[in-house]
Design an enzyme around this catalytic site. Structure first.
Site, PDB file in Angstrom:
ATOM      1  N   TYR B  97       0.941  -1.188   0.033  1.00 16.75           N
ATOM      2  CA  TYR B  97      -0.109   0.005  -0.118  1.00 16.75           C
ATOM      3  C   TYR B  97       0.980   1.353  -0.169  1.00 16.75           C
ATOM      4  CZ  TYR B  97      -2.886   3.756   1.807  1.00 16.75           C
ATOM      5  OH  TYR B  97      -3.446   5.024   2.107  1.00 16.75           O
ATOM      6  N   GLU B 182      -3.368   7.347  -4.221  1.00 19.52           N
ATOM      7  CA  GLU B 182      -3.432   6.177  -3.516  1.00 19.52           C
ATOM      8  C   GLU B 182      -3.284   4.821  -4.286  1.00 19.52           C
ATOM      9  OE1 GLU B 182      -5.821   4.995   0.498  1.00 19.52           O
ATOM     10  OE2 GLU B 182      -6.936   4.404  -0.938  1.00 19.52           O
TER      11      GLU B 182
END
Lengths: 288, 368
Positions: B97, B182
């Site tokens: 991530y 993101e």
């Protein structure tokens, strides 16, 4: 004493010939502020309400301003603020709304490195009755006194200051931080100043949904603040994920709710009003 | 403003951030695709589309056509699916991530990265997340990517790829005034390549004037909000029955809170803003008429907006817009006396105190 602005504040208005610039110059003069110069490129030699206009801020420095009122369209705010920093002004107030937050972030971080203060954007400014007003708050709501007010709003600040004044109190300094996600001053910066201000005996903290600035202020109040604080938090009924007018007033990923702010403040010993009109009542309790 | 996944991936390509082969499809009539298996993803601006059945797999042309038609007919959390994104299925070995977003408290962008990706970042324990704050005056530079890859303990072959991706994200974040960039999951494939599995980009709406290449997504606004937006009003639709017109975001929110605490149900948030214009007031009534409230509360604290201007606007609106529900007005501040006189001359009672007005409109609407 009062904080940030007083009778020694010498204000230059960047964007003085615009509607907002000109209107607020007159209002600030009426309040007692010292407006020493104005800037609008190409308008040197003219006057606005008796204030001399210059082409550039560098030229206007001949009048020795130490604070600026920036009222230029959003795309030009970054440049105007850089011009203010370059010329060494101590307080940079930005009225403009809808400034891209990355521009504000640059301004705020640059100012910090130079040791200068940024107020706003998208807020009503700072008023120390009746020494100086750097901003747009209505003149008639104030009375000189011992209550300091910090808020993220404009109109709601006026509503509460008006209630405080009508109840027989007066204000030392009133500060609108601004409704954006990034602002120059935050609650803690202002609380630190109020802490050492002899004139301020109690503080009203007006907050709203979005971010965690009120929670951080609550921590500061609990550990490091020595004067009574009362508060009003708005946005209890706001839906999640929606911007409530202010760019910064939004509950994201469950963070920034009114409940979280109210409970943080209450656990720091702050009395929180359910309605704006309860603020003076709470002030009476803490100031008796 | 949220971007759709296909828009975000397009921007990733522009910044040389590796993404799977993919194609944006608005209609099933012209489906050309030859890499199977393929993932069909609903393009909606809402989280949880996978759980809602908006992501499906297809192994051949027939399945692809069926699944595409099926997803294009779906409504997810109230949002109609207008298009799908077809994407090559990745051979996943690990899921990381990485994101860049604003830290409001520190007034700086924060980079967050973890090797425990593929789940909501809020569900990852804090000690597993590497956090790094960018100084906006210095900006992003490669030393940051190196530092983060050491802290994540990435093997050499991954570290190089990761640093290139992060540098691309940082440029994109800056160039496009993003609020969020993101990647979750950031996929490490079985052959060791790092690829952006998903892409989420939020752009600062206040910066759109300098990003003409980004089309505005109206999908995030309701029909009423869209009408108000086009006419220059800041409006949020709510599910109650009392229409609200106030000035200033803070005072408008305080009005909604006061109404709610007193048992009323607001229909909307509508901030007149810092204007002093009769027509702006009339226009607000025109929008509220569409919203069909059972009563209207006007709460003004005059500053830049003068009370007499608002009073004239209310009189005009009564004549021109045709409002047949109870109207309760509160005027205080600049030119309050003039404003309240204009109203009483026209047979409209008004209040100087906000709570009196709130109590009155709640009483009126509950009577109906």
């Amino acid at each position: 004493m009062s904080i940030f602005v007083d009778e020694n504040t010498r204000i230059v208005v960047q964007g003085i010939t615009g509607h907002q610039g000109s209107f607020n110059t007159l209002q600030m003069i009426k309040f007692g502020s010292r407006i020493v110069a104005g800037v609008t490129p190409g308008k040197a030699g003219t006057e606005v309400h008796g204030v001399k206009v210059f082409n550039t801020l560098s030229d206007a420095m001949s009048e020795q301003p130490n604070a600026t009122f920036i009222s230029v369209p959003a795309p030009y705010v970054l440049d105007a603020a850089k011009e203010a920093l370059y010329n060494g002004l101590d307080i940079i107030y930005i009225l403009t709304e809808k400034v891209p937050y990355q521009d504000t972030m640059k301004i705020v971080n640059m100012a910090k490195k130079y040791g200068k203060t940024v107020v706003g954007p998208n807020g009503p400014g700072i008023t120390s009755p009746f020494k100086s007003k750097l901003g747009i708050m209505p003149n008639q709501i104030f009375k000189k006194g011992n209550v300091g007010v910090i808020s993220r709003s404009g109109t709601l600040t006026y509503e509460i200051v008006d209630q405080v004044t009508r109840a027989g109190f007066g204000e030392s300094t009133v500060i609108g931080l601004g409704g954006d996600p990034v602002t120059g001053l935050n609650y803690i910066d202002v609380l630190e100043k109020f802490k050492n201000d002899d004139e301020t005996e109690a503080v009203v903290l007006v907050g709203e949904i979005g971010g965690t600035a009120e929670e951080e202020a609550a921590e500061f109040i609990k550990d490091k603040f020595n004067k009574p604080v009362v508060s009003y938090i708005t946005g209890r009924s706001a839906p999640k994920g929606k911007r409530m007018g202010h760019a910064g007033a939004i509950i994201t990923r469950g963070k920034g709710t009114a409940e979280s702010k109210i409970s943080a403040l209450e656990s720091a010993g702050v009395k929180v009003a359910a309605y704006p009109y309860e603020v003076p009542t709470l002030l009476k309790e803490v100031l008796k | 403003m949220n971007l759709y996944e296909y828009q975000a991936k397009e921007l990733f390509r522009k910044y040389s951030i590796p993404v799977p082969a993919g194609k944006h499809i608005e209609s099933p009539s012209n489906l050309q695709w030859d890499k199977f298996p393929v993932v069909v993803k609903a393009q909606v601006l809402v989280g949880g589309r996978g759980k809602a059945g908006g992501i499906k797999f297809a192994n051949d042309h027939k399945e692809l056509l069926d699944k595409t038609k099926e997803i294009l007919s779906m409504t997810i959390k109230g949002l109609k699916v207008n298009s799908v994104y077809l994407e090559e299925k990745l051979d996943i070995s690990k899921e990381y991530y990485v994101s860049i977003t604003l830290d409001r408290s520190k007034r700086r962008p924060i980079i967050m990265a973890t090797t425990s990706g593929g789940v909501e970042i809020e569900d990852v324990p804090d000690e597993k997340i590497v956090k790094y704050w960018i100084d906006p005056v210095i900006g992003y530079s490669n030393f940051i990517g190196k530092d983060i890859s050491f802290k994540l303990k990435l093997p050499d072959n991954e570290a190089k790829q990761f640093q290139a991706i992060l540098a691309g994200m940082a440029s994109l974040y800056n160039d496009y005034d993003a609020e969020l960039v993101e990647i979750n999951p950031l996929v490490v494939t079985k052959d060791g390549s790092i690829i952006a599995g998903d892409a989420k980009i939020v752009i600062d709406s206040d910066s759109l004037f300098r990003h003409k290449d980004i089309p505005e997504n109206a999908a995030e606004r309701t029909e009423l909000e869209e009408i108000a937006y086009k006419r220059g009003y800041s409006l949020v639709e709510l599910d109650g029955n009392i229409g609200v017109i106030a000035n200033g975001a803070g005072l408008t929110m305080a009005t909604l809170d006061g109404l709610t605490l007193k048992g009323g149900k607001p229909r909307n948030f509508l901030d007149l803003g810092g204007s002093d214009d009769v027509e702006k007031v009339v226009g607000a009534f025109e929008i509220l008429k569409i919203a069909k409230p059972k009563g209207i509360l006007i709460n003004i604290f005059g500053g830049v907006t003068h009370c007499d201007t608002v009073a004239k606007g209310i009189i005009e609106a009564k004549k021109r817009v045709g409002i047949d529900v109870p109207i309760v007005v509160r005027l205080s501040g600049v030119n309050e006396d003039e404003g309240r006189k204009i109203l009483s001359d026209n047979g409209i009672h008004s209040y100087g105190d906000m709570m009196d007005a709130i109590n009155e409109i709640v009483k009126e609407v509950n009577k109906l």
